[in-house]
Design a protein around this motif. Structure first.
Motif, PDB file in Angstrom:
ATOM      1  N   ASN A 187      55.910  49.067 -16.860  1.00 43.90           N
ATOM      2  CA  ASN A 187      56.203  48.215 -18.025  1.00 43.90           C
ATOM      3  C   ASN A 187      56.249  47.440 -18.844  1.00 43.90           C
ATOM      4  O   ASN A 187      56.511  47.850 -20.111  1.00 43.90           O
ATOM      5  CB  ASN A 187      55.162  49.786 -18.834  1.00 43.90           C
ATOM      6  CG  ASN A 187      55.663  50.648 -18.978  1.00 43.90           C
ATOM      7  OD1 ASN A 187      57.147  50.325 -18.657  1.00 43.90           O
ATOM      8  ND2 ASN A 187      55.251  51.393 -19.649  1.00 43.90           N
ATOM      9  N   CYS A 188      57.247  47.102 -18.106  1.00 49.60           N
ATOM     10  CA  CYS A 188      58.464  45.796 -18.877  1.00 49.60           C
ATOM     11  C   CYS A 188      57.330  45.113 -19.169  1.00 49.60           C
ATOM     12  O   CYS A 188      56.938  43.915 -18.668  1.00 49.60           O
ATOM     13  CB  CYS A 188      59.880  46.100 -18.708  1.00 49.60           C
ATOM     14  SG  CYS A 188      60.058  44.699 -16.923  1.00 49.60           S
ATOM     15  N   LEU A 189      58.055  43.942 -20.198  1.00 50.00           N
ATOM     16  CA  LEU A 189      57.558  42.888 -20.249  1.00 50.00           C
ATOM     17  C   LEU A 189      57.957  41.768 -19.036  1.00 50.00           C
ATOM     18  O   LEU A 189      59.607  42.303 -18.701  1.00 50.00           O
ATOM     19  CB  LEU A 189      57.712  42.373 -22.161  1.00 50.00           C
ATOM     20  CG  LEU A 189      57.329  42.944 -22.715  1.00 50.00           C
ATOM     21  CD1 LEU A 189      57.455  42.534 -24.269  1.00 50.00           C
ATOM     22  CD2 LEU A 189      55.655  43.227 -23.181  1.00 50.00           C
ATOM     23  N   LEU A 190      57.817  40.894 -19.105  1.00 51.08           N
ATOM     24  CA  LEU A 190      58.600  39.599 -18.201  1.00 51.08           C
ATOM     25  C   LEU A 190      59.717  39.528 -19.236  1.00 51.08           C
ATOM     26  O   LEU A 190      60.415  38.872 -17.875  1.00 51.08           O
ATOM     27  CB  LEU A 190      56.930  38.667 -17.965  1.00 51.08           C
ATOM     28  CG  LEU A 190      56.476  39.155 -16.311  1.00 51.08           C
ATOM     29  CD1 LEU A 190      55.276  38.208 -16.680  1.00 51.08           C
ATOM     30  CD2 LEU A 190      57.094  39.976 -15.994  1.00 51.08           C
ATOM     31  N   SER A 191      59.524  39.245 -19.802  1.00 49.73           N
ATOM     32  CA  SER A 191      61.486  39.197 -20.714  1.00 49.73           C
ATOM     33  C   SER A 191      62.470  39.878 -20.594  1.00 49.73           C
ATOM     34  O   SER A 191      63.630  39.472 -20.996  1.00 49.73           O
ATOM     35  CB  SER A 191      60.762  38.306 -22.529  1.00 49.73           C
ATOM     36  OG  SER A 191      60.388  39.812 -22.732  1.00 49.73           O
ATOM     37  N   GLU A 192      61.906  40.517 -20.186  1.00 45.95           N
ATOM     38  CA  GLU A 192      63.202  42.182 -20.352  1.00 45.95           C
ATOM     39  C   GLU A 192      63.830  41.967 -19.293  1.00 45.95           C
ATOM     40  O   GLU A 192      64.723  42.451 -18.726  1.00 45.95           O
ATOM     41  CB  GLU A 192      62.245  43.711 -20.428  1.00 45.95           C
ATOM     42  CG  GLU A 192      61.779  43.867 -21.825  1.00 45.95           C
ATOM     43  CD  GLU A 192      61.560  45.074 -22.177  1.00 45.95           C
ATOM     44  OE1 GLU A 192      62.319  46.003 -22.164  1.00 45.95           O
ATOM     45  OE2 GLU A 192      59.659  44.673 -21.643  1.00 45.95           O
ATOM     46  N   LEU A 193      62.656  41.701 -17.925  1.00 40.29           N
ATOM     47  CA  LEU A 193      63.117  41.492 -16.375  1.00 40.29           C
ATOM     48  C   LEU A 193      63.732  40.405 -16.924  1.00 40.29           C
ATOM     49  O   LEU A 193      64.863  40.041 -15.499  1.00 40.29           O
ATOM     50  CB  LEU A 193      61.624  41.179 -15.595  1.00 40.29           C
ATOM     51  CG  LEU A 193      62.157  41.230 -14.040  1.00 40.29           C
ATOM     52  CD1 LEU A 193      62.868  42.021 -13.235  1.00 40.29           C
ATOM     53  CD2 LEU A 193      60.630  41.119 -13.406  1.00 40.29           C
ATOM     54  N   HIS A 194      63.249  38.824 -17.203  1.00 35.12           N
ATOM     55  CA  HIS A 194      64.242  37.724 -17.145  1.00 35.12           C
ATOM     56  C   HIS A 194      65.823  37.951 -17.508  1.00 35.12           C
ATOM     57  O   HIS A 194      66.623  37.415 -17.160  1.00 35.12           O
ATOM     58  CB  HIS A 194      63.020  36.685 -17.690  1.00 35.12           C
ATOM     59  CG  HIS A 194      63.846  35.727 -19.084  1.00 35.12           C
ATOM     60  ND1 HIS A 194      64.629  34.990 -18.009  1.00 35.12           N
ATOM     61  CD2 HIS A 194      64.446  34.823 -19.828  1.00 35.12           C
ATOM     62  CE1 HIS A 194      65.124  33.495 -18.778  1.00 35.12           C
ATOM     63  NE2 HIS A 194      64.939  34.166 -19.665  1.00 35.12           N
ATOM     64  N   TYR A 195      65.176  39.043 -19.095  1.00 36.88           N
ATOM     65  CA  TYR A 195      67.134  39.006 -19.721  1.00 36.88           C
ATOM     66  C   TYR A 195      67.482  39.752 -17.660  1.00 36.88           C
ATOM     67  O   TYR A 195      69.031  39.918 -18.259  1.00 36.88           O
ATOM     68  CB  TYR A 195      67.042  38.880 -20.691  1.00 36.88           C
ATOM     69  CG  TYR A 195      67.082  38.151 -21.490  1.00 36.88           C
ATOM     70  CD1 TYR A 195      67.743  36.953 -21.783  1.00 36.88           C
ATOM     71  CD2 TYR A 195      65.675  38.801 -22.098  1.00 36.88           C
ATOM     72  CE1 TYR A 195      67.329  36.203 -22.505  1.00 36.88           C
ATOM     73  CE2 TYR A 195      64.821  38.072 -22.982  1.00 36.88           C
ATOM     74  CZ  TYR A 195      65.649  36.359 -23.347  1.00 36.88           C
ATOM     75  OH  TYR A 195      65.483  35.550 -24.528  1.00 36.88           O
ATOM     76  N   PHE A 196      67.449  40.880 -17.535  1.00 35.31           N
ATOM     77  CA  PHE A 196      67.900  42.011 -16.429  1.00 35.31           C
ATOM     78  C   PHE A 196      68.345  40.688 -15.013  1.00 35.31           C
ATOM     79  O   PHE A 196      69.312  40.782 -15.132  1.00 35.31           O
ATOM     80  CB  PHE A 196      66.845  42.604 -15.919  1.00 35.31           C
ATOM     81  CG  PHE A 196      67.368  43.723 -15.206  1.00 35.31           C
ATOM     82  CD1 PHE A 196      68.651  44.367 -15.547  1.00 35.31           C
ATOM     83  CD2 PHE A 196      66.917  43.640 -14.332  1.00 35.31           C
ATOM     84  CE1 PHE A 196      68.766  45.379 -14.787  1.00 35.31           C
ATOM     85  CE2 PHE A 196      67.844  44.879 -12.319  1.00 35.31           C
ATOM     86  CZ  PHE A 196      68.256  45.158 -14.115  1.00 35.31           C
ATOM     87  N   LEU A 197      67.220  39.936 -15.265  1.00 37.75           N
ATOM     88  CA  LEU A 197      68.100  38.844 -14.201  1.00 37.75           C
ATOM     89  C   LEU A 197      68.910  38.276 -14.521  1.00 37.75           C
ATOM     90  O   LEU A 197      69.604  37.829 -13.076  1.00 37.75           O
ATOM     91  CB  LEU A 197      66.575  38.158 -13.214  1.00 37.75           C
ATOM     92  CG  LEU A 197      65.834  38.905 -12.796  1.00 37.75           C
ATOM     93  CD1 LEU A 197      63.646  38.095 -12.083  1.00 37.75           C
ATOM     94  CD2 LEU A 197      66.137  39.644 -12.043  1.00 37.75           C
ATOM     95  N   ILE A 198      69.207  37.200 -15.199  1.00 37.72           N
ATOM     96  CA  ILE A 198      69.916  36.589 -16.127  1.00 37.72           C
ATOM     97  C   ILE A 198      70.975  37.745 -15.924  1.00 37.72           C
ATOM     98  O   ILE A 198      72.456  37.052 -15.090  1.00 37.72           O
ATOM     99  CB  ILE A 198      69.804  36.507 -17.242  1.00 37.72           C
ATOM    100  CG1 ILE A 198      68.886  35.095 -17.231  1.00 37.72           C
ATOM    101  CG2 ILE A 198      71.073  36.059 -18.123  1.00 37.72           C
ATOM    102  CD1 ILE A 198      68.397  34.406 -18.466  1.00 37.72           C
ATOM    103  N   GLU A 199      70.926  39.176 -16.439  1.00 41.35           N
ATOM    104  CA  GLU A 199      72.313  39.737 -15.968  1.00 41.35           C
ATOM    105  C   GLU A 199      73.118  40.423 -14.707  1.00 41.35           C
ATOM    106  O   GLU A 199      74.070  40.231 -14.627  1.00 41.35           O
ATOM    107  CB  GLU A 199      72.251  40.744 -16.782  1.00 41.35           C
ATOM    108  CG  GLU A 199      72.542  41.906 -16.908  1.00 41.35           C
ATOM    109  CD  GLU A 199      72.710  43.737 -17.407  1.00 41.35           C
ATOM    110  OE1 GLU A 199      72.973  44.400 -17.258  1.00 41.35           O
ATOM    111  OE2 GLU A 199      72.094  43.516 -18.005  1.00 41.35           O
ATOM    112  N   CYS A 200      71.782  40.693 -13.972  1.00 43.88           N
ATOM    113  CA  CYS A 200      72.197  40.832 -12.494  1.00 43.88           C
ATOM    114  C   CYS A 200      72.998  39.858 -11.694  1.00 43.88           C
ATOM    115  O   CYS A 200      73.521  39.796 -10.838  1.00 43.88           O
ATOM    116  CB  CYS A 200      70.920  40.856 -11.718  1.00 43.88           C
ATOM    117  SG  CYS A 200      70.655  42.362 -11.769  1.00 43.88           S
ATOM    118  N   PHE A 201      72.321  38.336 -12.350  1.00 43.36           N
ATOM    119  CA  PHE A 201      72.855  36.505 -11.306  1.00 43.36           C
ATOM    120  C   PHE A 201      73.873  36.387 -12.059  1.00 43.36           C
ATOM    121  O   PHE A 201      74.434  35.511 -11.760  1.00 43.36           O
ATOM    122  CB  PHE A 201      71.329  35.613 -11.385  1.00 43.36           C
ATOM    123  CG  PHE A 201      70.879  36.581  -9.748  1.00 43.36           C
ATOM    124  CD1 PHE A 201      71.046  36.410  -8.648  1.00 43.36           C
ATOM    125  CD2 PHE A 201      69.757  37.445  -9.952  1.00 43.36           C
ATOM    126  CE1 PHE A 201      70.439  36.992  -7.711  1.00 43.36           C
ATOM    127  CE2 PHE A 201      68.654  37.727  -8.579  1.00 43.36           C
ATOM    128  CZ  PHE A 201      69.375  37.607  -7.301  1.00 43.36           C
TER     129      PHE A 201
END
Length: 150
Positions: free
Chosen positions: A24-38
């Motif tokens: 149930n996270c927002l796609l913006s949260e996923l976006h910033y998490f992907l930025i961190e992961c990569f």
């Protein structure tokens, strides 16, 4: 619920991250998490794209919508666009360089913990082992010199 997602960079070399994230996270949260992961620059624009089973793009969900009532990453949850039936998303980062990632939903788990042990070696004994703290000269090197930084 917890989503287990594999993220694959479209590149000649394999660049893959497996992530666990709350459905149930927002796609913006996923976006910033992907930025961190990569380890990407967080000042670039990006979009998620819903796809069909052949990975043809159906709908864009941008970080910033230029339409007054358009969908964007801040008003769209992950579980709204990714589920067992629609298990792929495309993520495009930095419109000038066009980094493309495929997100594949691998599994869904009922419970989600933010803290989770993912590797376990050995078993805890029933009783604490006896430890002798009285050893002398623990910091002496081979020459018998007490080295406080050893």
């Amino acid at each position: 619920m917890k989503y287990n997602i594999r993220v694959i960079l479209e590149a000649n070399e394999d660049v893959i991250r497996d992530i666990e994230i709350n459905s149930n996270c927002l796609l913006s949260e996923l976006h910033y998490f992907l930025i961190e992961c990569f380890e990407l620059n967080k000042n670039e624009l990006a979009s998620f794209y819903t796809t069909n089973n052949e990975l043809e793009i159906i709908n864009e969900i941008p970080l910033v919508s230029f339409e007054e009532r358009g969908s964007n990453m801040d008003n769209t949850t992950l579980e709204l666009v990714l589920d067992e039936d629609n298990n792929n998303l495309i993520y495009v980062y930095d419109y000038m360089k066009m980094w493309r990632f495929l997100l594949e939903l691998k599994s869904i788990e009922e419970n989600f913990d933010f803290r989770k042990c993912t590797n376990k070696i050995g078993e805890m004994p029933n009783e604490a082992p006896e430890i002798n703290f009285a050893e002398e000269n623990q910091n002496e090197d081979e020459d018998g010199i007490d080295d406080e930084y050893y």
